[in-house]
Design an enzyme around this catalytic site. Structure first.
Site, PDB file in Angstrom:
ATOM      1  N   ASP A 102      74.503  53.763  45.379  1.00 40.94           N
ATOM      2  CA  ASP A 102      74.964  52.678  44.639  1.00 40.94           C
ATOM      3  C   ASP A 102      74.297  52.950  43.321  1.00 40.94           C
ATOM      4  O   ASP A 102      74.247  51.652  42.530  1.00 40.94           O
ATOM      5  CB  ASP A 102      74.378  51.445  45.123  1.00 40.94           C
ATOM      6  CG  ASP A 102      72.866  51.268  45.542  1.00 40.94           C
ATOM      7  OD1 ASP A 102      72.024  52.440  45.138  1.00 40.94           O
ATOM      8  OD2 ASP A 102      72.245  50.038  45.844  1.00 40.94           O
ATOM      9  N   CYS A 105      69.833  55.392  44.116  1.00 41.32           N
ATOM     10  CA  CYS A 105      69.563  56.401  44.944  1.00 41.32           C
ATOM     11  C   CYS A 105      67.897  56.879  44.842  1.00 41.32           C
ATOM     12  O   CYS A 105      67.464  57.001  45.847  1.00 41.32           O
ATOM     13  CB  CYS A 105      70.426  57.419  45.236  1.00 41.32           C
ATOM     14  SG  CYS A 105      70.773  58.280  43.981  1.00 41.32           S
ATOM     15  N   HIS A 211      73.026  62.912  43.643  1.00 40.64           N
ATOM     16  CA  HIS A 211      72.213  62.117  44.664  1.00 40.64           C
ATOM     17  C   HIS A 211      71.038  62.427  45.007  1.00 40.64           C
ATOM     18  O   HIS A 211      70.825  63.656  45.402  1.00 40.64           O
ATOM     19  CB  HIS A 211      73.442  62.042  45.923  1.00 40.64           C
ATOM     20  CG  HIS A 211      72.937  61.023  46.916  1.00 40.64           C
ATOM     21  ND1 HIS A 211      72.967  59.573  46.584  1.00 40.64           N
ATOM     22  CD2 HIS A 211      72.379  61.045  48.104  1.00 40.64           C
ATOM     23  CE1 HIS A 211      72.644  58.830  47.637  1.00 40.64           C
ATOM     24  NE2 HIS A 211      72.396  59.692  48.696  1.00 40.64           N
TER      25      HIS A 211
END
Length: 233
Positions: A102, A105, A211
């Site tokens: 979102d 991370c 990520h």
């Protein structure tokens, strides 16, 4: 008479603003106190991190240079990077706790490693921003924009963390961040806190510019509730 009324209104507004600020600070302090209490209660879980660090002590790391987020890879390059990272994790017998994708991370992954709970990411972000603000001289040279704008941006929930915030987190919490990456030539990076020996080691994976996840020895990943969204194929 109007001038006095206006002054009174300004004083009242100023007083109200100060009170609101004080209440916010008190709430922040209570939140941090609760989180630190939770950290103390979960210290036993860090035995796993100690063993993990000993097991992987042979890994060669490269010097860490703080930097902001780079260019986002296209889908083909991202796929190859993810495959490379997965192979490294398998080689090192590591497993990822999947963190929600979102925009928070990095802070969620650090929160999980610190407190065994990714939901304290707001507190982690606040503490990192405080570190950046109060120790500007350590970080300003790595930020290719007005520093005030960078701080303003990093305060916002959903703003991606970068390698500058990683360094600030290591400095603020007195930890070494062990980063297993998808980079071709730098698969393992250690972020060492400035001005002291790390009290703990945090293990994160970094799928380059996409990520962060929290790392554990294979088979030791704690159970978790289903997340809304992950950066997975």
């Amino acid at each position: 008479m109007t001038e006095r009324a206006s002054d009174a209104s300004l004083d009242a507004a100023s007083s109200s603003s100060s009170l609101n600020s004080s209440f916010r600070e008190m709430e922040d302090d209570h939140t941090i106190a609760d989180v630190l209490a939770e950290e103390e209660a979960s210290n036993a879980a860090f035995n796993g991190n100690v063993m993990l660090t000993k097991r992987l002590s042979h890994l060669d790391s490269i010097p860490h240079t703080p930097r902001v987020v780079g260019e986002i890879p296209d889908s083909t390059e991202a796929s190859l990077d993810h495959e490379r990272l997965s192979e490294r994790l398998a080689t090192y017998h590591l497993e990822e706790l999947q963190i929600e994708g979102d925009g928070n991370c990095q802070f969620r992954a650090i929160s999980d490693q610190l407190f065994r709970n990714p939901d304290h990411h707001k507190t982690v972000r606040k503490e990192v921003v405080k570190q950046l603000k109060h120790h500007k001289k350590f970080y300003e040279g790595y930020v290719p924009m007005k520093y005030r704008e960078y701080l303003k941006k990093m305060k916002k929930l959903g703003e991606w963390g970068d390698h500058v915030t990683l360094q600030a987190a290591a400095d603020r919490f007195g930890v070494k961040i062990c980063l297993v990456t998808s980079f071709r030539d730098s698969g393992y990076i250690e972020i060492i806190p400035n001005g002291g020996s790390p009290q703990k080691d945090l293990w994160l994976s970094f799928w380059s510019e996409v990520h962060y996840n929290s790392l554990y020895d294979k088979g030791d990943v704690p159970s978790q509730k289903p997340r809304k969204k992950h950066w997975l194929f």
